[in-house]
Design an enzyme around this catalytic site. Structure first.
Site, PDB file in Angstrom:
ATOM      1  N   LYS A 168       0.823  -1.215   0.000  1.00  0.00           N
ATOM      2  CA  LYS A 168       0.000   0.000   0.000  1.00  0.00           C
ATOM      3  C   LYS A 168       0.850   1.255   0.000  1.00  0.00           C
ATOM      4  O   LYS A 168       0.491   2.254  -0.607  1.00  0.00           O
ATOM      5  CB  LYS A 168      -0.947   0.010   1.207  1.00  0.00           C
ATOM      6  CG  LYS A 168      -2.059  -1.019   1.088  1.00  0.00           C
ATOM      7  CD  LYS A 168      -3.054  -0.884   2.228  1.00  0.00           C
ATOM      8  CE  LYS A 168      -4.192  -1.886   2.086  1.00  0.00           C
ATOM      9  NZ  LYS A 168      -5.117  -1.852   3.219  1.00  0.00           N
ATOM     10  N   LYS A 175      -5.489 -10.039  -6.285  1.00  0.00           N
ATOM     11  CA  LYS A 175      -6.734 -10.287  -5.563  1.00  0.00           C
ATOM     12  C   LYS A 175      -7.714  -9.147  -5.832  1.00  0.00           C
ATOM     13  O   LYS A 175      -7.289  -8.013  -6.116  1.00  0.00           O
ATOM     14  CB  LYS A 175      -6.470 -10.437  -4.064  1.00  0.00           C
ATOM     15  CG  LYS A 175      -6.038  -9.167  -3.411  1.00  0.00           C
ATOM     16  CD  LYS A 175      -6.188  -9.159  -1.891  1.00  0.00           C
ATOM     17  CE  LYS A 175      -5.853  -7.744  -1.435  1.00  0.00           C
ATOM     18  NZ  LYS A 175      -5.973  -7.401  -0.079  1.00  0.00           N
ATOM     19  N   LYS A 229     -10.582  -3.345  -2.845  1.00  0.00           N
ATOM     20  CA  LYS A 229     -11.169  -2.006  -2.902  1.00  0.00           C
ATOM     21  C   LYS A 229     -10.137  -0.989  -3.354  1.00  0.00           C
ATOM     22  O   LYS A 229     -10.445  -0.060  -4.082  1.00  0.00           O
ATOM     23  CB  LYS A 229     -11.659  -1.597  -1.496  1.00  0.00           C
ATOM     24  CG  LYS A 229     -12.994  -2.180  -1.126  1.00  0.00           C
ATOM     25  CD  LYS A 229     -13.356  -1.879   0.330  1.00  0.00           C
ATOM     26  CE  LYS A 229     -12.877  -2.969   1.259  1.00  0.00           C
ATOM     27  NZ  LYS A 229     -13.518  -2.994   2.580  1.00  0.00           N
TER      28      LYS A 229
HETATM   29  P1  TYM Z   1     -10.717  -5.564   4.687  1.00  0.00           P
HETATM   30  O1  TYM Z   1     -11.692  -4.530   5.124  1.00  0.00           O
HETATM   31  O2  TYM Z   1      -9.735  -5.205   3.629  1.00  0.00           O
HETATM   32  O3  TYM Z   1     -11.472  -6.868   4.201  1.00  0.00           O
HETATM   33  C1  TYM Z   1     -12.469  -7.489   4.988  1.00  0.00           C
HETATM   34  C2  TYM Z   1     -12.352  -8.993   4.872  1.00  0.00           C
HETATM   35  O4  TYM Z   1     -12.480  -9.412   3.510  1.00  0.00           O
HETATM   36  C3  TYM Z   1     -11.393 -10.261   3.171  1.00  0.00           C
HETATM   37  N1  TYM Z   1     -11.065 -10.072   1.752  1.00  0.00           N
HETATM   38  C4  TYM Z   1     -11.010 -11.049   0.849  1.00  0.00           C
HETATM   39  N2  TYM Z   1     -11.206 -12.369   0.945  1.00  0.00           N
HETATM   40  C5  TYM Z   1     -11.076 -13.113  -0.190  1.00  0.00           C
HETATM   41  N3  TYM Z   1     -10.761 -12.580  -1.394  1.00  0.00           N
HETATM   42  C6  TYM Z   1     -10.550 -11.251  -1.539  1.00  0.00           C
HETATM   43  N4  TYM Z   1     -10.248 -10.727  -2.721  1.00  0.00           N
HETATM   44  C7  TYM Z   1     -10.671 -10.421  -0.386  1.00  0.00           C
HETATM   45  N5  TYM Z   1     -10.532  -9.093  -0.171  1.00  0.00           N
HETATM   46  C8  TYM Z   1     -10.781  -8.897   1.133  1.00  0.00           C
HETATM   47  C9  TYM Z   1     -10.260  -9.815   4.064  1.00  0.00           C
HETATM   48  O5  TYM Z   1      -9.279 -10.817   4.204  1.00  0.00           O
HETATM   49  C10 TYM Z   1     -10.983  -9.523   5.347  1.00  0.00           C
HETATM   50  O6  TYM Z   1     -11.172 -10.697   6.101  1.00  0.00           O
HETATM   51  N6  TYM Z   1      -7.259  -5.517   8.323  1.00  0.00           N
HETATM   52  C11 TYM Z   1      -8.580  -5.984   7.963  1.00  0.00           C
HETATM   53  C12 TYM Z   1      -9.682  -5.494   8.877  1.00  0.00           C
HETATM   54  C13 TYM Z   1      -9.452  -5.764  10.320  1.00  0.00           C
HETATM   55  C14 TYM Z   1      -9.552  -7.011  10.980  1.00  0.00           C
HETATM   56  C15 TYM Z   1      -9.320  -6.741  12.347  1.00  0.00           C
HETATM   57  C16 TYM Z   1      -9.836  -8.298  10.533  1.00  0.00           C
HETATM   58  C17 TYM Z   1      -9.160  -4.820  11.263  1.00  0.00           C
HETATM   59  N7  TYM Z   1      -9.081  -5.414  12.496  1.00  0.00           N
HETATM   60  C18 TYM Z   1      -9.334  -7.767  13.305  1.00  0.00           C
HETATM   61  C19 TYM Z   1      -9.833  -9.322  11.481  1.00  0.00           C
HETATM   62  C20 TYM Z   1      -9.603  -9.056  12.840  1.00  0.00           C
HETATM   63  C21 TYM Z   1      -8.911  -5.483   6.551  1.00  0.00           C
HETATM   64  O7  TYM Z   1      -8.392  -4.507   6.106  1.00  0.00           O
HETATM   65  O8  TYM Z   1      -9.939  -6.152   5.951  1.00  0.00           O
END
Ligand code: TYM
Length: 336
Positions: free
Chosen positions: A116, A199, A202
């Protein structure tokens, strides 16, 4: 026996979740609320790490849209806790303590930070983007979490979380639960529809590369019909030779419950056209009711805010108990 505690979070960084979020995370969240003691969070503090929102109204709107989608997709606030991260100040406080336990080199090795920060120009990367995984560790550790349902891209952050919990316990005695990842290989990495080598994301995908949960049906059908599908015309899973078709097969199988082998057989000899057109309908049928329920929930903001306030109160009950254990172990003087 008590049920395992599950915690996960999702960022309110767009006007809709996409199908990668839905399959990689959300669907597991919904299923786990019945078998686990589940806590789910809209991580608004994380949402300002890449860039600050364009305006305050945008972040407020996206936070409500995110919460509404979670409930619309099947989270039941009576059967799990749904809340907004910034409503529970313990998250930011534990982050500080954990950041004093994290090595600078250790944080520098986080792949998402590297990706990023390179994409945004290394100079513009904030310190918040750098410490983001530590905030994520605090999210998880505050809730004595056993399992964290996420997609593959979060695996390294979970490893850091485990390391920090173990380090704290080693240093101060047993205090924090060491959590494990819950990652389903079939849906752990849904690929971009236009470039299956990356992948779906967003922040990195083009609008044509991702399908949003709240997108209108015509747009969903069009994007699926235009998804990149490799040379040839055979509907067959082959990660190396046919990454585009393999990705679509994974999505189809996960949404319909049919095995990939059964789908390959059904579309044998019929080419990509029928396959994509049927997949478009499966996606539309899945998301149309979620979209409708999201709109209804958003129509009554006061009710939605009340659900989130109740969720935050319950979350805070758990988080504050963990934080006082941590404060006490480190030696902070109690205010009372
Ligand atoms: P975020 O908001 O980017 O994504 C939310 C969840 O979606 C999953 N994900 C995917 N899974 C499969 N294929 C994809 N292309 C794909 N894109 C996104 C992510 O793996 C995620 O599970 N850091 C985290 C948010 C977070 C979090 C936490 C998660 C903050 N604190 C504590 C677990 C526990 C994030 O940015 O997810």
């Amino acid at each position: 026996m008590s049920r395992p505690r599950v915690f996960s979070g999702i960022q309110p960084t767009a006007d809709s979740f996409h199908i990668g979020n839905y399959l990689g995370a959300l669907r597991q969240w919904v299923a786990m609320q019945d078998t686990c003691d589940a806590v789910y969070c809209v991580v608004d503090l994380h949402a300002i790490t890449l860039s600050m929102p364009e305006n305050a109204a945008q972040l407020r709107h996206r936070t409500r849209v995110a919460a509404a989608q979670l409930i619309a997709a099947g989270l039941d606030p009576d059967r799990c806790i749904v809340f907004v991260q910034s409503h529970v100040p313990e998250h930011a406080e534990l982050t500080w303590m954990l950041s004093c336990l994290t090595g600078f080199g250790e944080a520098s090795r986080m792949i998402q930070f590297k990706d990023k920060s390179v994409r945004g120009g290394a100079d513009s990367a904030s310190v918040g983007l750098f410490t983001y995984p530590i905030l994520m560790a605090a999210d998880i550790l505050l809730y004595d979490t056993d399992q964290v349902p996420v997609g593959e891209d979060q695996r390294q952050h979970l490893e850091l979380t485990r390391t920090l919990a173990q380090r704290f316990n080693h240093r101060f005695g047993p205090t924090l639960v060491v959590p494990g990842p819950y990652i389903l290989p079939e849906v752990a990495r849904i690929a971009d529809l236009q470039d299956p080598s990356i992948k779906m994301s967003k922040s990195a995908s083009s609008p044509q590369g991702l399908v949003d949960v709240l997108e209108d049906p015509a747009a969903i059908r069009k994007k699926i019909s235009r998804a990149v599908t490799d040379a040839g015309s055979e509907v067959r899973a082959d990660e190396d030779a046919k990454p585009g078709v393999t990705n679509l097969l994974r999505i189809y199988s996960a949404l319909s419950g049919e095995s990939i082998a059964a789908l390959e057989q059904r579309y044998a000899g019929s080419g990509y056209g029928a396959f994509k057109s049927d997949l478009g309908e499966v996606v539309v049928d899945t998301f149309a009711p979620v979209r409708e329920r999201t709109e209804k929930l958003l129509a009554d903001e006061a009710e939605l805010d009340a659900i989130l306030a109740a969720g935050a109160a319950r979350a805070r009950g758990i988080a504050s108990a963990t934080l006082s254990r941590v404060r006490d172990k480190i030696g902070f003087l109690s205010p009372s």
